[in-house]
Design a protein around this motif. Sequence first.
Motif, short mmCIF file in Angstrom:
data_model
loop_
_atom_site.label_atom_id
_atom_site.label_comp_id
_atom_site.label_asym_id
_atom_site.label_seq_id
_atom_site.Cartn_x
_atom_site.Cartn_y
_atom_site.Cartn_z
N VAL A 64 -13.48 -3.50 -4.42
CA VAL A 64 -14.18 -2.82 -3.31
C VAL A 64 -13.88 -3.51 -1.98
N PHE A 65 -13.93 -4.84 -1.99
CA PHE A 65 -13.69 -5.63 -0.77
C PHE A 65 -12.27 -5.39 -0.25
N CYS A 66 -11.29 -5.40 -1.17
CA CYS A 66 -9.91 -5.14 -0.76
C CYS A 66 -9.77 -3.72 -0.21
N GLY A 67 -10.45 -2.77 -0.82
CA GLY A 67 -10.41 -1.39 -0.35
C GLY A 67 -10.99 -1.25 1.05
N CYS A 68 -12.06 -1.99 1.33
CA CYS A 68 -12.66 -1.95 2.67
C CYS A 68 -11.70 -2.48 3.72
N ILE A 69 -11.05 -3.61 3.41
CA ILE A 69 -10.09 -4.20 4.35
C ILE A 69 -8.90 -3.25 4.54
N ALA A 70 -8.42 -2.68 3.42
CA ALA A 70 -7.29 -1.74 3.51
C ALA A 70 -7.65 -0.53 4.36
N THR A 71 -8.90 -0.08 4.26
CA THR A 71 -9.35 1.07 5.06
C THR A 71 -9.26 0.75 6.55
N VAL A 72 -9.71 -0.44 6.93
CA VAL A 72 -9.65 -0.84 8.34
C VAL A 72 -8.20 -0.84 8.83
N PHE A 73 -7.31 -1.45 8.06
CA PHE A 73 -5.91 -1.51 8.46
C PHE A 73 -5.29 -0.12 8.52
N ALA A 74 -5.66 0.75 7.58
CA ALA A 74 -5.11 2.11 7.58
C ALA A 74 -5.55 2.89 8.81
N VAL A 75 -6.82 2.74 9.19
CA VAL A 75 -7.33 3.40 10.39
C VAL A 75 -6.61 2.90 11.63
N LEU A 76 -6.28 1.61 11.65
CA LEU A 76 -5.56 1.02 12.78
C LEU A 76 -4.06 1.30 12.72
N ASN A 77 -3.63 2.04 11.71
CA ASN A 77 -2.22 2.39 11.50
C ASN A 77 -1.36 1.16 11.19
N LEU A 90 -0.12 0.07 8.35
CA LEU A 90 0.00 0.58 6.98
C LEU A 90 0.59 -0.44 6.02
N GLU A 91 1.37 -1.38 6.54
CA GLU A 91 1.90 -2.44 5.67
C GLU A 91 0.76 -3.30 5.15
N MET A 92 -0.14 -3.71 6.02
CA MET A 92 -1.29 -4.52 5.60
C MET A 92 -2.22 -3.72 4.70
N ALA A 93 -2.38 -2.43 5.00
CA ALA A 93 -3.20 -1.58 4.14
C ALA A 93 -2.63 -1.55 2.73
N ALA A 94 -1.30 -1.45 2.62
CA ALA A 94 -0.65 -1.41 1.32
C ALA A 94 -0.87 -2.72 0.55
N ILE A 95 -0.79 -3.84 1.24
CA ILE A 95 -0.98 -5.14 0.59
C ILE A 95 -2.36 -5.23 -0.04
N PHE A 96 -3.38 -4.80 0.69
CA PHE A 96 -4.74 -4.90 0.16
C PHE A 96 -5.02 -3.85 -0.90
N VAL A 97 -4.35 -2.71 -0.84
CA VAL A 97 -4.47 -1.74 -1.93
C VAL A 97 -3.85 -2.31 -3.20
N PHE A 98 -2.70 -2.96 -3.07
CA PHE A 98 -2.07 -3.59 -4.24
C PHE A 98 -3.00 -4.66 -4.83
N LEU A 99 -3.63 -5.45 -3.98
CA LEU A 99 -4.58 -6.46 -4.46
C LEU A 99 -5.76 -5.80 -5.17
N GLY A 100 -6.26 -4.71 -4.58
CA GLY A 100 -7.37 -3.99 -5.19
C GLY A 100 -7.01 -3.44 -6.56
N ILE A 101 -5.82 -2.88 -6.69
CA ILE A 101 -5.37 -2.36 -7.98
C ILE A 101 -5.21 -3.49 -8.99
N PHE A 102 -4.76 -4.66 -8.52
CA PHE A 102 -4.67 -5.84 -9.38
C PHE A 102 -6.05 -6.19 -9.95
N PHE A 103 -7.07 -6.22 -9.11
CA PHE A 103 -8.43 -6.49 -9.57
C PHE A 103 -8.94 -5.37 -10.47
#
Length: 252
Positions: free
Chosen positions: A14-27, A29-42
């Motif tokens: 959930v925490f990684c998803g929240c951070i990824a959401t912030v980065f995605a809104v800010l466009n 997208l590379e950082m958003a992808a990193i935190f999505v990958f971390l979230g999927i890992f968890f």
Amino acid sequence: MKRHIPNLITLLNVFCGCIATVFAVLNQLEMAAIFVFLGIFFDFFDGLAARVLNVKSELGLQLDSLADVITSGLVPGIVMFQLLGMSMTGGWNAGDMLGYDRSENGLSILFNPLPLLGFLITLASAYRLAKFNIDENQTSSFIGLPTPANALLILSLPLILLYQNNDVLNEIILNQWFLIGLTLLSTYLLNAKIELFALKFKNWGFKDNALRYIFIIISLVLLITLQFLAVPIIIVFYVLSSVVANLQTNNG
């Protein structure tokens, strides 16, 4: 205390998803992808931890799906929103979805509805996760494309733009019709009545897990040779190999 360990891992998703959401809104997208990958890992290890510790619970099942709605549902929707916006403005960070027109009536906001189509992915993901929680037929396989796999598919697009450095691929990815078609295909696959194998090993024997081993080996080779471009190819291979395996089983 150990029964809370899987839920704590899920909350990291959930925490990684929240951070990824912030980065995605800010466009970003590379950082958003990193935190999505971390979230999927968890997301993978919370289920593994629950099985190892033998602490499966209804709370954990519901929490896992709620986490996936954010990491593997909301974030891909925002990313597709951004990509559709880029397709309208001509490239990366080339403009905003909101246009401002100062007139004698004050500031008016002009909004183009096309990028909102990306949120169909979020809606389809939420619907799929809700169905998954009440479906008892998805214990050893999946019906429809899992949301983490779909998230990887969508998040691979900006990474291909950034790192593959191929004009042809860039032109394809930033084509409006390609993005619209991919959004609709993604929405369909998430809830399609297609049985897809799960990477769950009941034992380590090759005979019982031949398809899984072959899939993992081919995926690793593709990732090494094609980098981020391998991700959509792997997803297509995953769906097609599942369909072929199901046909062989039914015919056998």
